[in-house]
Design a protein around this motif. Structure first.
Motif, short mmCIF file in Angstrom:
data_model
loop_
_atom_site.label_atom_id
_atom_site.label_comp_id
_atom_site.label_asym_id
_atom_site.label_seq_id
_atom_site.Cartn_x
_atom_site.Cartn_y
_atom_site.Cartn_z
N SER A 12 0.84 -1.19 0.00
CA SER A 12 0.00 0.00 0.00
C SER A 12 0.87 1.24 0.00
CB SER A 12 -0.93 0.00 1.21
OG SER A 12 -0.18 0.18 2.39
N GLU A 69 -6.04 6.37 2.65
CA GLU A 69 -6.66 5.05 2.70
C GLU A 69 -8.13 5.16 3.07
OE1 GLU A 69 -6.19 0.83 2.31
OE2 GLU A 69 -4.93 2.53 1.78
N ASP A 70 -8.41 6.03 4.03
CA ASP A 70 -9.82 6.23 4.42
C ASP A 70 -10.63 6.79 3.26
OD1 ASP A 70 -9.27 5.30 6.93
OD2 ASP A 70 -9.07 7.28 7.84
N GLU A 73 -11.37 3.95 0.89
CA GLU A 73 -12.38 3.07 1.46
C GLU A 73 -13.76 3.72 1.38
OE1 GLU A 73 -11.08 2.19 5.36
OE2 GLU A 73 -9.46 0.84 4.72
N LYS A 74 -13.80 5.03 1.66
CA LYS A 74 -15.08 5.74 1.56
C LYS A 74 -15.60 5.75 0.12
CE LYS A 74 -17.22 10.21 2.53
NZ LYS A 74 -16.99 11.60 3.00
N ASP A 76 -15.01 3.43 -2.10
CA ASP A 76 -15.52 2.09 -2.37
C ASP A 76 -16.94 1.93 -1.84
OD1 ASP A 76 -13.14 1.51 -3.54
OD2 ASP A 76 -12.47 0.05 -2.04
N ARG A 104 -18.84 0.89 8.01
CA ARG A 104 -17.60 0.47 8.63
C ARG A 104 -17.41 -1.03 8.54
NH1 ARG A 104 -13.87 3.95 9.01
NH2 ARG A 104 -12.94 2.68 10.66
N CYS A 107 -16.93 -5.00 4.60
CA CYS A 107 -16.40 -6.31 4.24
C CYS A 107 -17.32 -7.45 4.67
CB CYS A 107 -15.01 -6.52 4.87
SG CYS A 107 -13.79 -5.31 4.27
N CYS A 114 -13.10 -8.31 0.56
CA CYS A 114 -12.09 -7.26 0.74
C CYS A 114 -10.69 -7.84 0.77
CB CYS A 114 -12.33 -6.50 2.05
SG CYS A 114 -13.89 -5.59 2.08
N THR A 118 -7.47 -4.94 5.23
CA THR A 118 -7.96 -3.62 4.82
C THR A 118 -9.46 -3.71 4.58
OG1 THR A 118 -7.77 -3.92 2.43
CG2 THR A 118 -5.76 -3.27 3.61
N ARG A 119 -10.05 -2.57 4.24
CA ARG A 119 -11.46 -2.54 3.87
C ARG A 119 -11.60 -2.13 2.40
NH1 ARG A 119 -14.42 1.21 6.34
NH2 ARG A 119 -12.69 2.38 7.24
N ARG A 120 -10.57 -2.46 1.61
CA ARG A 120 -10.63 -2.17 0.18
C ARG A 120 -11.30 -3.34 -0.54
NH1 ARG A 120 -7.71 1.50 -2.22
NH2 ARG A 120 -9.45 1.25 -3.70
#
Length: 820
Positions: A12, A69-70, A73-74, A76, A104, A107, A114, A118-120
């Motif tokens: 990352s 990163e946040d 994720e947001k 996504d 939140r 996943c 994901c 991570t939460r990607r």
């Protein structure tokens, strides 16, 4: 060291920055000296100014990286929620936990995968969930998405071109939806794509040549769409390709060069409009397992090079314009399981004996090649065949005896050839047969060899010279029994009673007789009952209404009499168009029906093919009014009977009616106005009846010629017959009133040749009767005189006679004789 060993594609952005910061810190620390050694070592190290500054930078960079990163994720989550909003129907509530309040836990959303730790989002897998709606273009914002599977739903609209932004995408599966429009060219930007499955949609347009740049592509499946244009030659550059499935489209042009795609195992291009020849370079594809090129316009010979495809298991080349002989090199295909050359056009010659070397062959279909001839090679008797079809060829002679060695056969079709003589004795050894078609030959003999075929579901013997009775052991699983146009005699055998799965029973044009057996009432699945042109007699039984799935009933040209049952509404197969219990259950069979006086063959019996033919019998009484409940009937023929009364007005309710023949009956009264709304009616015959009055004015009835109404009384008038006069119009009275009038009133209203003929007949008959009676009276008197003179009768005698059909003479005498 750790940083240099990590792969950039798996690291990352935050980890990269962290490694760089640590490296910088270590470098700085090595260059520093600690001025005050009076401090403890750990204290001086912690409070060293250079170290404080370095960790501050690292911390800031880590915080920035976490923010990025946040943000990803947001992004996504927003893309997934946008997809959720595009779904208008979710019958299984699969997306019920896809909410902003649970973002939140993205996943844990159903169908979402994901990346680890991570939460990607890397995969969205939602097949077979009944979704309706469209695919949101914001799916293109899932920058790490590798797998998108929305197959087998009911999604509509276009495929968003924004999917081309998914650089990490490896699998795109949108098959079995209702997507339309063209396939986005932007998908060529997804250079990691390995799977593209868009089959069974409504896609149009062409296949982009840019797809040739997808060097990682392994599976391209676009079948069952409306794609057009040619198959781009650039696909030959997709050297990783394993299968190419483009069948059932509108593709044209030639087959592209694919010899560089050495790993190809499936080439499936059927049901298109491909032209040119079958490329011989396909013979270089040693890993090719399935080649389907059938139902195109390919016009070359079958390349002998195909015999080099040593892995080939399935070879379908039928329904093309192929020429020449079947190459014997196909015998080299030791792995071949299925070979179909059905309807290949102009193939000639016979089946090569080398085919017998294909030791794994279970399916051999060379049907519909009218120029193929000869006989079956003996070598095929060694094969493990389960299917053998030679239908519609010129194979002749006797059916070879060795065919009884193919004991694994379940499907045998030798129909419409030139086979003669009796069938082989050993055919009864084929105990696994479920389908046997010998129709359309010149075969003879009886059914004695069929007694051991207890697995048969479909038996077709039509258009031969079989004779004798029909008594044999019928399989209880029999679904189709067709033996029309033979010389069978006798009655319908009792052994048929076990065939409760029958859907079609066709014994038309034989010499069968007797009454219809009662057990037919138990055939609840029967859809076709064709017994026309036999010698059956008796009434049409009332239990016929139990056959609720019946949609073709042909009892024509027999000797049935009496009335037909009145509760015709129970024949549901004629009453509901496209009954859900019948639709989707297409019965394939060829049945003869009469249209416009000519016999035609209907090959597919669908729920829309509904025929009721009771013509040329001795049926009488009135046509039931309930016939109007057969609301999906297409062909109705009641001609050549003794039906009387009026034409039911309810016939106007059968809006699907295309043929109506009520000719050669004793129908009277007016033609119902309701018939004028039968806009699909293509054939009408009401001739040879006693119809009267104005032909209803309607666009349909006026379209028929005068022949449809000929041989009725002159009082039937109006286009296409001569115009009606006031006398014609006044001559017709309502049937109820006509019944109430006396015979003299009716005669008076119809003063014409009928009255003259009736008067002449009465006068002539009366005069003749008087003459006959007078002669007999004279003869009687002469006889009395002779008797009196001969016997010496003293008393008077009287002579009396009866007025029966055969008059007899009775003598009454009272005599007195002398003995003197």
């Amino acid at each position: 060291m750790v940083c240099y060993e990590m792969e950039a594609t798996q690291m990352s952005r935050g980890m990269l920055l962290l490694c760089l910061a640590l490296a910088l810190a270590l470098t700085t620390t090595t260059a520093l000296t600690i001025p005050n050694t009076s401090y403890p070592h750990h204290v001086s190290a912690l409070h060293s100014p250079p170290m404080d500054g370095t960790f501050s930078v690292v911390k800031q960079r880590m915080l920035l990286d976490q923010a990025d990163e946040d943000a990803f994720e947001k992004r996504d989550v927003e893309a997934l929620l946008s997809f959720r909003n595009g779904i208008t129907a979710d019958p299984m509530q699969s997306l019920s936990n896809w909410t902003s309040t649970s973002s939140r836990n993205v996943c844990s959303w159903y169908g979402v995968w994901c990346r680890k730790h991570t939460r990607r989002v890397v995969a969205v897998i939602l097949p077979q969930l009944g979704f309706e709606g469209t695919i949101s273009p914001f799916i293109g914002n899932l920058s790490l998405l590798a797998n998108l599977n929305l197959s087998s739903n009911s999604l509509m609209g276009r495929i968003p071109p924004q999917l081309g932004q998914l650089k990490a995408l490896r699998v795109l599966d949108l098959k079995e939806n209702h997507l339309l429009g063209s396939i986005p060219t932007s998908l060529a930007n997804c250079t990691h794509l390995q799977w593209i499955r868009l089959s069974k949609n409504n896609l149009t347009g062409s296949i982009a040549k840019e797809f040739g740049g997808l060097t990682n592509l392994q599976h391209l499946r676009l079948s069952y769409n409306g794609l057009s244009g040619s198959i781009p030659n650039s696909l030959g550059k997709c050297t990783s390709l394993l299968d190419l499935v483009l069948g059932n489209n509108n593709l044209s042009g030639s087959i592209p060069p694919l010899s560089n795609c050495s790993d190809l195992s499936i080439i499936d291009l059927p049901h298109n409009s491909l032209t040119g020849g079958i490329p011989s370079e396909l013979g270089r594809l040693e890993k090719l397992q399935s080649l389907g090129l059938h139902s195109n316009r390919l016009g070359s010979q079958i390349p002998a090079a195909l015999g080099n495809c040593s892995s080939l298991e399935v070879l379908f080349l039928g329904d093309n314009l192929l020429t020449g002989n079947i190459p014997p090199e196909l015998g080299n295909l030791k792995q071949l399981v299925q070979l179909s050359l059905y309807g290949s056009g102009n193939l000639t010659g016979s089946i090569p004996a080398e085919i017998g070397n294909c030791s794994n062959l279970v399916w051999l279909d060379v049907g519909c090649n009218q120029r193929m001839n000869g006989s079956l090679p003996l070598s095929i008797s060694k094969l493990p065949l389960t299917t053998l079809s030679l239908i519609k060829n010129n194979f002749g002679g006797r059916i070879p005896e060795f065919i009884s060695n193919l004991t694994q056969l379940t499907y045998l079709d030798l129909a419409i050839n030139k086979y003669t003589g009796p069938i082989p004795n050993g055919i009864g050894n084929l105990s696994e047969l479920t389908y046997l078609n010998l129709g359309g030959n010149s075969l003879t003999g009886t059914l004695k060899h069929f007694t051991r075929l207890t697995s048969l579901k479909k038996l077709k013997l039509s258009d031969n010279f079989f004779h004798g009775n029909l008594d044999m052991i019928y399989s209880s699983s029999m679904e189709v029994l067709s033996a029309h146009s033979n010389k069978f005699s006798g009655t319908l055998p009792a052994s048929l009673a076990n065939c409760k799965e029958l859907q079609l029973l066709d014994f038309r044009r034989n010499n069968l007789k007797g009454e219809l057996p009662w057990y037919l009432a138990n055939f609840q699945k029967l859809r076709v009952l064709s017994l026309g042109y036999n010698e059956f007699h008796g009434i049409v039984p009332a239990w016929m209404v139990n056959l609720t799935n019946l949609q073709v009933l042909d009892l024509s040209n027999n000797r049935f009499d009496g009335r037909i049952f009145s509760n015709l509404e129970n024949l549901k197969g004629f009453g509901v168009l496209g009954d859900p219990q019948l639709s989707g259950n297409t019965l394939y069979e060829e049945i003869p029906i009469v249209i416009k006086g000519k016999e035609y063959r209907v090959e597919y019996v669908l729920t829309s093919n509904t025929v009721l033919d009771l013509s040329s019998n001795h049926l009488s009484g009135q046509i039931p009014e309930s016939i109007g409940n057969l609301s999906s009937l297409r062909l109705l023929n009641l001609s050549g009977n003794y039906f009387e009364g009026v034409i039911p007005a309810s016939l106007g309710q059968i809006w699907t009616l295309e043929q109506l023949d009520l000719s050669k009956n004793e129908l009277r009264g007016r033609i119902p106005e309701e018939l004028s709304v039968l806009y699909l009616l293509a054939y009408l015959d009401l001739s040879s009846n006693s119809l009267c009055g104005q032909i209803p004015r309607g666009t349909q009835l006026q379209s028929f010629s005068a022949e449809s109404f000929q041989k009725n009384p002159p009082c039937l008038c109006g286009e296409p017959l001569p115009n009606c006069s006031p006398k014609n119009n006044a001559s017709v009275v309502p049937s109820a009133l006509a019944k109430a009038k006396s015979i003299w009133t009716i005669i008076d209203e119809n003063v014409s040749m009928i009255a003259v003929g009736l008067g002449f007949g009465i006068a002539f008959g009366g005069t003749t009767a008087v003459i006959i009676w007078w002669d007999r009276l004279w003869l009687c008197r002469r006889l009395l005189k002779m008797i009196r003179g001969f016997h010496g009768v003293v008393e008077s005698q009287t002579c009396s006679w009866s007025l029966d059909y055969n008059p007899c003479f009775t003598f009454h005498s009272s005599t007195s004789t002398s003995t003197g």
